[in-house]
Design an enzyme around this catalytic site. Structure first.
Site, PDB file in Angstrom:
ATOM      1  N   LYS A 290       4.840  -0.384   0.761  1.00  0.00           N
ATOM      2  CA  LYS A 290       4.721   1.171   0.892  1.00  0.00           C
ATOM      3  C   LYS A 290       5.758   1.760   1.520  1.00  0.00           C
ATOM      4  O   LYS A 290       6.346   1.442   2.629  1.00  0.00           O
ATOM      5  CB  LYS A 290       3.155   1.347   1.384  1.00  0.00           C
ATOM      6  N   ARG A 364      -8.178  -5.567  -5.257  1.00  0.00           N
ATOM      7  CA  ARG A 364      -8.998  -6.099  -6.215  1.00  0.00           C
ATOM      8  C   ARG A 364      -8.792  -7.719  -6.129  1.00  0.00           C
ATOM      9  O   ARG A 364      -9.528  -8.396  -6.649  1.00  0.00           O
ATOM     10  CB  ARG A 364      -8.381  -5.451  -7.708  1.00  0.00           C
TER      11      ARG A 364
HETATM   12  N1  BES Z   1      -5.135   0.662  -0.150  1.00  0.00           N
HETATM   13  C1  BES Z   1      -4.765   1.245  -1.117  1.00  0.00           C
HETATM   14  C2  BES Z   1      -5.282   2.425  -1.763  1.00  0.00           C
HETATM   15  C3  BES Z   1      -5.362   3.790  -0.817  1.00  0.00           C
HETATM   16  C4  BES Z   1      -4.338   4.609  -0.905  1.00  0.00           C
HETATM   17  C5  BES Z   1      -6.329   3.577   0.114  1.00  0.00           C
HETATM   18  C6  BES Z   1      -4.507   6.007  -0.101  1.00  0.00           C
HETATM   19  C7  BES Z   1      -6.400   4.909   0.786  1.00  0.00           C
HETATM   20  C8  BES Z   1      -5.474   5.837   0.843  1.00  0.00           C
HETATM   21  C9  BES Z   1      -4.639   0.256  -2.319  1.00  0.00           C
HETATM   22  O1  BES Z   1      -4.205  -0.973  -2.089  1.00  0.00           O
HETATM   23  C10 BES Z   1      -3.363   0.491  -3.011  1.00  0.00           C
HETATM   24  O2  BES Z   1      -2.177   0.222  -2.738  1.00  0.00           O
HETATM   25  N2  BES Z   1      -3.421   0.732  -4.373  1.00  0.00           N
HETATM   26  C11 BES Z   1      -2.168   1.059  -5.307  1.00  0.00           C
HETATM   27  C12 BES Z   1      -2.614   0.356  -6.591  1.00  0.00           C
HETATM   28  C13 BES Z   1      -1.537   0.474  -7.610  1.00  0.00           C
HETATM   29  C14 BES Z   1      -0.257  -0.347  -6.836  1.00  0.00           C
HETATM   30  C15 BES Z   1      -1.738  -0.147  -8.842  1.00  0.00           C
HETATM   31  C16 BES Z   1      -2.262   2.501  -5.513  1.00  0.00           C
HETATM   32  O3  BES Z   1      -3.342   3.321  -5.703  1.00  0.00           O
HETATM   33  O4  BES Z   1      -1.239   3.327  -5.490  1.00  0.00           O
HETATM   34 MN    MN Z   2      -2.438  -1.886  -1.283  1.00  0.00          MN
END
Ligand code: BES
Ligand code: MN
Ligand code: ZN
Length: 516
Positions: A290, A364
């Site tokens: 990230k 997931r």
């Molecule tokens: N933990 C994150 C989702 C999240 C984002 C929770 C902001 C709380 C605040 C999750 O693991 C994630 O990174 N999801 C990705 C999925 C994508 C790579 C398909 C997302 O939502 O960008």
């Molecule tokens: Mn994530």
């Protein structure tokens, strides 16, 4: 934590730091005039029936969450009156919504941070109202200061104590201390709030102190204390059992993953519920790292597991007549030479293979293994809770969680349970056409699909790991789990404890035979 008590004393004789009263925007005659809510009659009389006028002079409007402080009338033992806004006054013959009472009590309790004792003279119609006021006070009083100097470092830096402790005691007026329903409502409020606040503590704890092993140890200790059976699978047991999803996500971290199973059983249970929580103690994104600006709050990525943990312990403490099994899927998602790469294929606990196209879609993967495991006992229903997708935040904002399910009636039931306890939630679909985007040339499925509708894509992925014929719902709490803006109502900044009250309510409804 704040103590919750009941008092039948007259407002004037109460020894407290403050008396909390409710005010609302008047509905009668549509004038929008300020009205003093029931419960505060004695206080109003002591101001010669002019409390509303005094408050208007001070600028009060009755708006939800508005707090106005004023000196108590002469003859009162308490020095301060705190008027808290309840929003619109209910129509004639209707009563205040429990959620309005909960929020008002929360706002008042927060405004009284640092005080010893406050008396709440808010409108109590029935036991449910009393519970809501109690919950609001205990949740609103929450203070997160575990890492702040509380005076012990004073000798070192010469600075004064940093911050104030929570309101020490909230005493509720207008209750019947001998009434069984009132007593039960109070006990429920204390139990649910204590466990919810513990979930908040876990969420707020920095990830260098709360890794999967530490979380598992805390769950183990609590389980022991409350007579809950607990099983912790460490990295060796996970490898032996073939938990490829959890191991794959944890592979990059020097803190190994864990799968915790908490089993609360009641001898009177007729039904069995399973709760599954995403417990990523820190989500860096892994190799699909990230960027800065997206990782500062990612200690909150174990909020689902914290909610499940809190709900199982609350069910046990309340002695609910239902079996509740909680699964905490704990891992830290980090990049390193041993981390899972985009392009790797994981063999999941179910036997299915997953091509990891984005290591940031890790939730997931850990949930899939836990869902398969939860399905083995064939519970009457499974509910998973996860900070799963940024897409859900884009869809519903930061105060509402999304509900997906493989059964429309169950999704509706979960939504109604959430509404009942004052949690904002909204039903979301699982459109079949989005499954195609997760097709993989190499494995059975990829962990990513179309970007559009990303929250629903994640839900469709999870659905494939739920056992045949098992009713299942998925709560994506990415929005409400962590409050990045200022506090409001009974919701503090930081970890909120989202979904705890919905899960407890689902367990209660299942125990009563009113669900599924
Ligand atoms: N933990 C994150 C989702 C999240 C984002 C929770 C902001 C709380 C605040 C999750 O693991 C994630 O990174 N999801 C990705 C999925 C994508 C790579 C398909 C997302 O939502 O960008
Ligand atoms: Mn994530
Ligand atoms: Zn995550």
């Amino acid at each position: 934590m704040t103590a919750l008590t009941l008092s039948t004393a007259a407002a004037s004789g109460l020894r407290a730091d403050a008396i909390v009263v409710g005010v609302a925007k008047g509905s009668a005659s549509g004038s929008g005039d300020l009205v003093v809510a029931p419960g505060a009659e004695a206080v109003d009389q002591a101001y010669d029936g002019k409390l509303a006028d005094v408050l208007k002079t001070l600028g009060a409007s009755g708006a939800e969450g508005e707090v106005t402080k004023l000196p108590a009338p002469s003859g009162f033992k308490a020095p301060l009156v705190v008027a808290v806004g309840l929003g619109a006054e209910p129509e004639k013959d209707a009563s205040y919504e429990p959620e309005a009472l909960r929020r008002a009590a929360g706002a008042a309790a927060r405004a009284l941070t640092g005080s010893k004792k406050a008396a709440f003279a808010l409108p109590v119609g029935d036991a449910g109202d009393l519970g809501a006021i109690g919950e609001g006070a205990l949740l609103g009083a929450y203070v997160w200061d575990a890492y702040k100097d509380k005076g012990d470092a004073k000798a070192k830096n010469g600075k004064a104590k940093n911050g104030k402790g929570p309101l020490a005691e909230a005493t509720l007026l207008g209750a019947k201390p001998r009434d069984r329903a009132h007593k039960a409502a109070l006990e429920r409020a204390v139990t649910v709030s204590e466990e919810l606040n513990r979930a908040r503590d876990l969420i707020n704890t920095p990830p260098n102190d709360l890794n999967p092993e530490a979380f598992a140890a805390i769950a183990q200790a609590a389980a022991k204390e409350h007579g809950i059976k607990v099983q912790v699978l460490d990295e060796k047991a996970l490898a032996k059992g073939g938990y490829g999803g959890i191991l794959g996500v944890g592979a990059g971290s020097s803190s190994a993953p864990r799968l915790v199973k908490l089993s609360y059983t009641s001898s009177k249970a007729k039904k069995h519920l399973a709760f599954v929580g995403k417990g990523i103690t820190y989500d860096s994104g892994g190799i699909s790292l990230k960027p800065a600006g997206h990782n500062e709050t990612m200690k909150c990525d174990m909020s689902g597991a914290a909610a499940v943990f809190a709900a199982v312990v609350a069910a046990a403490r309340l002695g609910l007549e239902v079996n509740v099994t909680g699964y905490l899927a704990l891992a830290e998602n980090m990049p390193s030479g041993s981390a899972t790469r985009p392009g790797d294929v994981l063999r999941m606990y179910s036997g299915k293979t997953v091509e990891v196209l984005n290591t940031d879609a890790e939730g997931r993967l850990v949930l899939a293994d836990a869902l398969t495991k939860a399905s083995e006992e064939k519970p009457d229903a499974i509910v998973d809770v996860a900070t799963l997708t940024g897409a859900m935040m884009l869809a519903l904002g930061s105060r509402t969680f999304g509900i997906m399910a493989n059964d429309d009636a169950f999704r509706t039931a979960v939504h109604e349970a959430a509404e009942e306890v004052g949690e904002a939630a909204w039903p979301m679909p699982l459109p079949e056409h989005l499954r195609k985007g997760m097709e993989s040339a190499t494995a059975d499925i990829a962990n990513m699909g179309e970007r559009m509708g990303g929250g629903l894509v994640a839900g469709l992925f999870l659905r494939e790991f739920v056992g045949e014929g098992i009713t299942w719902a998925h709560l994506d709490i990415a929005g409400p789990a962590f409050n990045e803006s200022g506090p409001f109502g009974y919701t503090p900044k930081g970890g909120t404890g989202s979904a705890v009250r919905t899960l407890v309510r689902l367990a209660e409804l299942t125990a009563a035979g009113d669900l599924g």
